[in-house]
Design an enzyme around this catalytic site. Structure first.
Site, PDB file in Angstrom:
ATOM      1  N   TYR A 143       0.856  -1.197   0.000  1.00 54.92           N
ATOM      2  CA  TYR A 143       0.000   0.000   0.000  1.00 54.92           C
ATOM      3  C   TYR A 143       0.885   1.237   0.000  1.00 54.92           C
ATOM      4  O   TYR A 143       1.784   1.364   0.840  1.00 54.92           O
ATOM      5  CB  TYR A 143      -0.896  -0.008   1.236  1.00 54.92           C
ATOM      6  CG  TYR A 143      -1.757   1.231   1.394  1.00 54.92           C
ATOM      7  CD1 TYR A 143      -2.821   1.468   0.532  1.00 54.92           C
ATOM      8  CD2 TYR A 143      -1.507   2.149   2.408  1.00 54.92           C
ATOM      9  CE1 TYR A 143      -3.617   2.584   0.674  1.00 54.92           C
ATOM     10  CE2 TYR A 143      -2.301   3.277   2.564  1.00 54.92           C
ATOM     11  CZ  TYR A 143      -3.355   3.490   1.692  1.00 54.92           C
ATOM     12  OH  TYR A 143      -4.147   4.604   1.840  1.00 54.92           O
ATOM     13  N   ASP A 238       9.308   2.521  -0.560  1.00 56.93           N
ATOM     14  CA  ASP A 238       8.326   3.189   0.300  1.00 56.93           C
ATOM     15  C   ASP A 238       8.650   2.782   1.733  1.00 56.93           C
ATOM     16  O   ASP A 238       8.290   1.706   2.191  1.00 56.93           O
ATOM     17  CB  ASP A 238       6.910   2.754  -0.092  1.00 56.93           C
ATOM     18  CG  ASP A 238       5.829   3.368   0.796  1.00 56.93           C
ATOM     19  OD1 ASP A 238       6.168   3.960   1.845  1.00 56.93           O
ATOM     20  OD2 ASP A 238       4.646   3.238   0.448  1.00 56.93           O
ATOM     21  N   LYS A 266       5.476   9.214   8.926  1.00 53.15           N
ATOM     22  CA  LYS A 266       5.230   8.695  10.271  1.00 53.15           C
ATOM     23  C   LYS A 266       6.258   9.137  11.308  1.00 53.15           C
ATOM     24  O   LYS A 266       6.104  10.185  11.928  1.00 53.15           O
ATOM     25  CB  LYS A 266       5.077   7.178  10.226  1.00 53.15           C
ATOM     26  CG  LYS A 266       3.847   6.738   9.405  1.00 53.15           C
ATOM     27  CD  LYS A 266       3.550   5.276   9.562  1.00 53.15           C
ATOM     28  CE  LYS A 266       2.391   4.839   8.668  1.00 53.15           C
ATOM     29  NZ  LYS A 266       1.088   5.404   9.047  1.00 53.15           N
TER      30      LYS A 266
END
Length: 426
Positions: A143, A238, A266
């Protein structure tokens, strides 16, 4: 009598689609209703009804020091006194850029954005602008945010709700995205052969963490690096989840691979909205205002997120957090495996550092197809049993759990007891 959380959820559903601002929060995968958080500190959160939970979601990864660590709170308070946002360069942006480039050798230059989705979206646009090609290879279950070109056979919330693809994405976008099973290098080689000089980039989570958590097979990442180099395509990691979480230099430090571009998020925001992407200087210099690839953001590099992120990263370094997190993670793994052995539940436990996942499926699991063998009914029962006992895991089989430096050995022992009791009810 209805709980305060139930009342809030009822009110939210009238004004917010599904009652939530991100799909996985709806608890649909576990056939329940979400609770609403009043406050959080350290390893714990408290809902609006006064219930206390040991938290292994950690705001989906950023709370690596636990919730509201004093060093981050102090940094944000100090920054906000000088202004919430400027829309013009501030010194903290430069400090963050220098730190990222120093800790991740594959990054010469970096640009700040406001989310992981922005970061991956920008990487794809930059890769296309740099190579002059249009097609992208991604992997099933990885994702990369809700980007049109990447929301194909994706994980995270899309997978949780049984819709790995999304309505509203033109077929022409999908036609430019090749989604392959993770860990299958032969199919990658075939895709390059069948799309000669058309593939701009290969993008992946080096450690997939949005369809549960599984790992690259030996040499898979190095072979991807080789294939991209041979075919003139860029390799994009990613590391929104794994960056500064699994190691000081991210997953690429663990596996010794240097991608051309890296997406971050994050942990680098200390809990505030943030994202970043960076890579080789010759590629990054194609971005405006230096080059023809446009990218912009009003709040990019805002002083609050930069202050929070810098404080968190420097504290992680100061306390040698990755060694501590490995110790906590190993303790958690040993306790969980012991519980599985005692209860004889057919499940597979995966962990790297402070990230983990318990699949209710037999192993081995090394791709999306393996993860999807999981028994979702069992997971839902396990989730609710743990929640009722005061332990909060992610409300989806297809999400990853997170341990923080604030989790104590006592927290882990308590969790192990709850996990064993929950497994005994399976």
């Amino acid at each position: 009598m209805k709980s305060r959380s139930s009342e809030l959820f009822h009110a939210a559903r009238k004004r917010i689609p599904g009652g939530v601002n991100s799909p996985v929060r709806a608890f649909r995968n576990v056939k329940g209703e979400p609770f609403f958080v009043e406050r959080a500190a350290g390893s714990k959160i408290w809902d609006v009804d006064g219930n206390e939970y040991l938290d292994y979601v950690g705001s989906w990864g950023p709370a690596i020091l636990g919730h509201a660590p004093q060093v981050v709170v102090d940094a944000v308070i100090d920054a906000v006194k000088r202004g919430v946002s400027f829309g013009i360069p501030n010194p903290l942006e430069v400090e963050m850029a220098e730190l990222i480039c120093a800790w991740i050798p594959s990054i010469d230059k970096v640009r700040m954005v406001n989310s992981g989705t922005e970061a991956t979206m920008s990487c794809i646009r930059l890769a296309r602008g740099f190579t002059g090609r249009n097609k992208i290879i991604k992997f099933d279950g990885c994702y990369h945010g809700h980007v049109d070109a990447l929301l194909v056979m994706s994980g995270s919330g899309a997978l949780t709700h049984g819709q790995p693809d999304s309505a509203g994405i033109p077929q022409t976008f999908v036609d430019l995205t090749i989604s392959l099973p993770f860990n299958d290098i032969d199919l990658v080689r075939r895709a390059f052969r069948q799309n000669k000089d058309e593939i701009a980039a290969v993008i992946l989570e080096p450690i997939p963490a949005n369809a549960g958590l599984y790992f690259p097979r030996e040499d898979f990442l190095s072979l991807l690096r080789e294939e991209c180099k041979n075919h003139g395509a860029l390799l994009i990691f990613d590391e929104v989840m794994t960056g500064f979480r699994v190691a000081r230099g991210g997953a690429q430090a663990i596996y010794g691979i240097k991608p051309d571009l890296t997406a971050l998020g994050k942990v680098i925001g200390g809990g505030l909205p943030v994202g970043a992407f960076g890579g080789h200087a010759e590629i990054m210099d194609r971005l405006s205002p230096e080059g023809p690839v446009y990218q912009a953001g009003t709040l990019s590099g805002n002083p609050l997120a930069m202050a929070a992120g810098l404080a968190q990263l420097r504290e992680l370094d100061r306390i040698k957090a990755w060694q501590l997190l490995e110790e906590r993670g190993a303790h958690f793994e040993a306790a969980t495996l012991a519980a599985l052995k005692k209860t004889k539940v057919d499940a597979t436990f995966h962990r790297v550092g402070s990230m983990f996942c318990l699949f209710f499926a037999s192993g081995p699991i090394f791709d999306l197809a393996g993860a999807q063998r999981s028994d979702l009914e069992k997971f839902a029962r396990f989730f609710h049993a743990c929640l009722e006992a005061g332990v909060y895991f992610a409300p989806s089989q297809f999400e990853t759990g997170f341990i923080s430096t604030a989790h104590t050995p006592e927290d882990i022992e308590r969790t192990a007891k709850v996990v064993q009791e929950a497994l005994e009810k399976m």
